[in-house]
Motif scaffolding. Structure first.
Motif, PDB file in Angstrom:
ATOM      1  N   UNK A 142       0.803  -1.217   0.000  1.00 56.92           N
ATOM      2  CA  UNK A 142       0.000   0.000   0.000  1.00 56.92           C
ATOM      3  C   UNK A 142       0.836   1.268   0.000  1.00 56.92           C
ATOM      4  N   UNK A 143       2.123   1.121   0.243  1.00 61.52           N
ATOM      5  CA  UNK A 143       3.007   2.291   0.259  1.00 61.52           C
ATOM      6  C   UNK A 143       3.415   2.665  -1.169  1.00 61.52           C
ATOM      7  N   UNK A 144       3.640   3.935  -1.417  1.00 67.57           N
ATOM      8  CA  UNK A 144       3.955   4.344  -2.789  1.00 67.57           C
ATOM      9  C   UNK A 144       5.338   3.880  -3.215  1.00 67.57           C
ATOM     10  N   UNK A 145       5.438   3.437  -4.445  1.00 66.63           N
ATOM     11  CA  UNK A 145       6.742   3.167  -5.024  1.00 66.63           C
ATOM     12  C   UNK A 145       7.407   4.498  -5.375  1.00 66.63           C
ATOM     13  N   UNK A 146       8.676   4.445  -5.693  1.00 64.53           N
ATOM     14  CA  UNK A 146       9.358   5.663  -6.135  1.00 64.53           C
ATOM     15  C   UNK A 146       8.741   6.178  -7.434  1.00 64.53           C
ATOM     16  N   UNK A 147       8.278   5.259  -8.277  1.00 68.77           N
ATOM     17  CA  UNK A 147       7.609   5.676  -9.512  1.00 68.77           C
ATOM     18  C   UNK A 147       6.304   6.413  -9.206  1.00 68.77           C
ATOM     19  N   UNK A 148       5.542   5.921  -8.221  1.00 69.34           N
ATOM     20  CA  UNK A 148       4.319   6.614  -7.811  1.00 69.34           C
ATOM     21  C   UNK A 148       4.630   8.044  -7.374  1.00 69.34           C
ATOM     22  N   UNK A 149       5.645   8.182  -6.536  1.00 71.93           N
ATOM     23  CA  UNK A 149       6.005   9.505  -6.017  1.00 71.93           C
ATOM     24  C   UNK A 149       6.491  10.418  -7.137  1.00 71.93           C
ATOM     25  N   UNK A 150       7.247   9.847  -8.058  1.00 74.36           N
ATOM     26  CA  UNK A 150       7.721  10.635  -9.202  1.00 74.36           C
ATOM     27  C   UNK A 150       6.537  11.188  -9.993  1.00 74.36           C
ATOM     28  N   UNK A 151       5.551  10.347 -10.270  1.00 75.31           N
ATOM     29  CA  UNK A 151       4.364  10.792 -11.011  1.00 75.31           C
ATOM     30  C   UNK A 151       3.589  11.848 -10.226  1.00 75.31           C
ATOM     31  N   UNK A 152       3.427  11.635  -8.923  1.00 77.29           N
ATOM     32  CA  UNK A 152       2.697  12.604  -8.089  1.00 77.29           C
ATOM     33  C   UNK A 152       3.396  13.957  -8.100  1.00 77.29           C
ATOM     34  N   UNK A 153       4.708  13.950  -7.912  1.00 79.57           N
ATOM     35  CA  UNK A 153       5.454  15.209  -7.849  1.00 79.57           C
ATOM     36  C   UNK A 153       5.498  15.891  -9.219  1.00 79.57           C
ATOM     37  N   UNK A 154       5.527  15.097 -10.280  1.00 79.86           N
ATOM     38  CA  UNK A 154       5.482  15.692 -11.623  1.00 79.86           C
ATOM     39  C   UNK A 154       4.172  16.451 -11.814  1.00 79.86           C
ATOM     40  N   UNK A 155       3.063  15.831 -11.403  1.00 75.10           N
ATOM     41  CA  UNK A 155       1.768  16.480 -11.592  1.00 75.10           C
ATOM     42  C   UNK A 155       1.664  17.751 -10.753  1.00 75.10           C
ATOM     43  N   UNK A 156       2.077  17.662  -9.485  1.00 70.35           N
ATOM     44  CA  UNK A 156       2.017  18.844  -8.620  1.00 70.35           C
ATOM     45  C   UNK A 156       2.901  19.955  -9.176  1.00 70.35           C
ATOM     46  N   UNK A 157       4.119  19.604  -9.545  1.00 71.56           N
ATOM     47  CA  UNK A 157       5.059  20.611 -10.027  1.00 71.56           C
ATOM     48  C   UNK A 157       4.571  21.256 -11.315  1.00 71.56           C
ATOM     49  N   UNK A 158       3.978  20.469 -12.205  1.00 74.74           N
ATOM     50  CA  UNK A 158       3.514  21.019 -13.480  1.00 74.74           C
ATOM     51  C   UNK A 158       2.399  22.033 -13.275  1.00 74.74           C
ATOM     52  N   UNK A 159       1.651  21.897 -12.181  1.00 78.95           N
ATOM     53  CA  UNK A 159       0.553  22.830 -11.900  1.00 78.95           C
ATOM     54  C   UNK A 159       0.964  23.976 -10.995  1.00 78.95           C
ATOM     55  N   UNK A 160       1.998  23.761 -10.178  1.00 74.07           N
ATOM     56  CA  UNK A 160       2.393  24.760  -9.191  1.00 74.07           C
ATOM     57  C   UNK A 160       3.503  25.694  -9.673  1.00 74.07           C
ATOM     58  N   UNK A 161       4.330  25.246 -10.591  1.00 75.23           N
ATOM     59  CA  UNK A 161       5.464  26.056 -11.043  1.00 75.23           C
ATOM     60  C   UNK A 161       5.077  26.788 -12.323  1.00 75.23           C
ATOM     61  N   UNK A 162       4.958  28.106 -12.304  1.00 74.72           N
ATOM     62  CA  UNK A 162       4.533  28.830 -13.506  1.00 74.72           C
ATOM     63  C   UNK A 162       5.490  28.677 -14.682  1.00 74.72           C
TER      64      UNK A 162
END
Length: 207
Positions: A142-162
């Motif tokens: 149930x814990x996130x893989x490094x790939x899961x975290x990479x995808x999550x951070x990519x999505x957040x960063x793409x929306x948060x960084x102008x």
């Protein structure tokens, strides 16, 4: 999990002692960056140790990607440091012997009355402690893989960084006009940026 804790809501701004005994707030540790918060059982749990070993391997990517990482356990100061040093972690560990987080989030692991830990969870947070995703890690898978975290951070960063899509005509025009408002480090000094990358918590507020 408490009913008010879900994606889209705000994680409480817990203030807990770190691995040096100094009180730290999650909001200070996050700054304006995305952040991963792991809630772990502690030094005795092999699942925690494996997850943290993986995160230790991932941590250099978090540094260059300008994302933060914090681990919270119910260990003592001594055991928290044993775990941190044992996995080669270079990020902030907070310890919560009073079970403040466990009680507030309603995540007591009732199947283990001997250790009375938290049910392990991993939170991925947008700036402002906004919950993007919650992973329940009672079972290791149930814990996130490094790939899961990479995808999550990519999505957040793409929306948060102008300036995430820096190759647009609009961004080039803004840069050529001398307007740096939408470009990293967004008005911060490089001293502040490098202090966060180095985990130099006591310098975070300095210019």
């Amino acid at each position: 999990m408490a009913p008010d804790i879900m994606p889209g809501t705000t994680l409480p701004d817990f203030e807990l002692p770190d691995h040096t005994g100094v009180m730290r707030r999650l909001s200070l540790l996050q700054g304006h960056d995305p952040m991963i918060v792991t809630l772990n059982r502690g030094v005795y749990c092999p699942k925690d140790r494996q997850q943290l070993l993986e995160l230790a391997r991932f941590y250099p990517q978090l540094q260059v990607g300008f994302a933060q990482l914090v681990t919270i356990t119910t260990d003592s100061l001594l055991l928290s440091n044993d775990l941190r040093l044992g996995v080669g972690a270079h990020w902030t560990f907070l310890h919560d012997e009073k079970r403040i987080v466990q009680h507030r989030l309603a995540i007591q692991e009732y199947t283990d009355p001997h250790n009375n830990p938290m049910i392990p969870h991993t939170f991925v947070l947008e700036p402002g402690l906004k919950i993007y995703k919650i992973y329940c890690g009672y079972w290791y898978w149930g814990r996130p893989s490094l790939a899961d975290l990479h995808h999550d951070l990519r999505d957040i960063t793409s929306r948060q960084r102008p300036d995430y899509k820096i190759d647009t005509p609009e961004m080039r025009q803004q840069w050529d006009s001398g307007d740096r408002h939408g470009f990293f480090p967004y008005g911060q000094s490089w001293h502040q940026v490098f202090a966060r990358m180095a985990g130099a918590v006591d310098q975070y507020g300095r210019s």
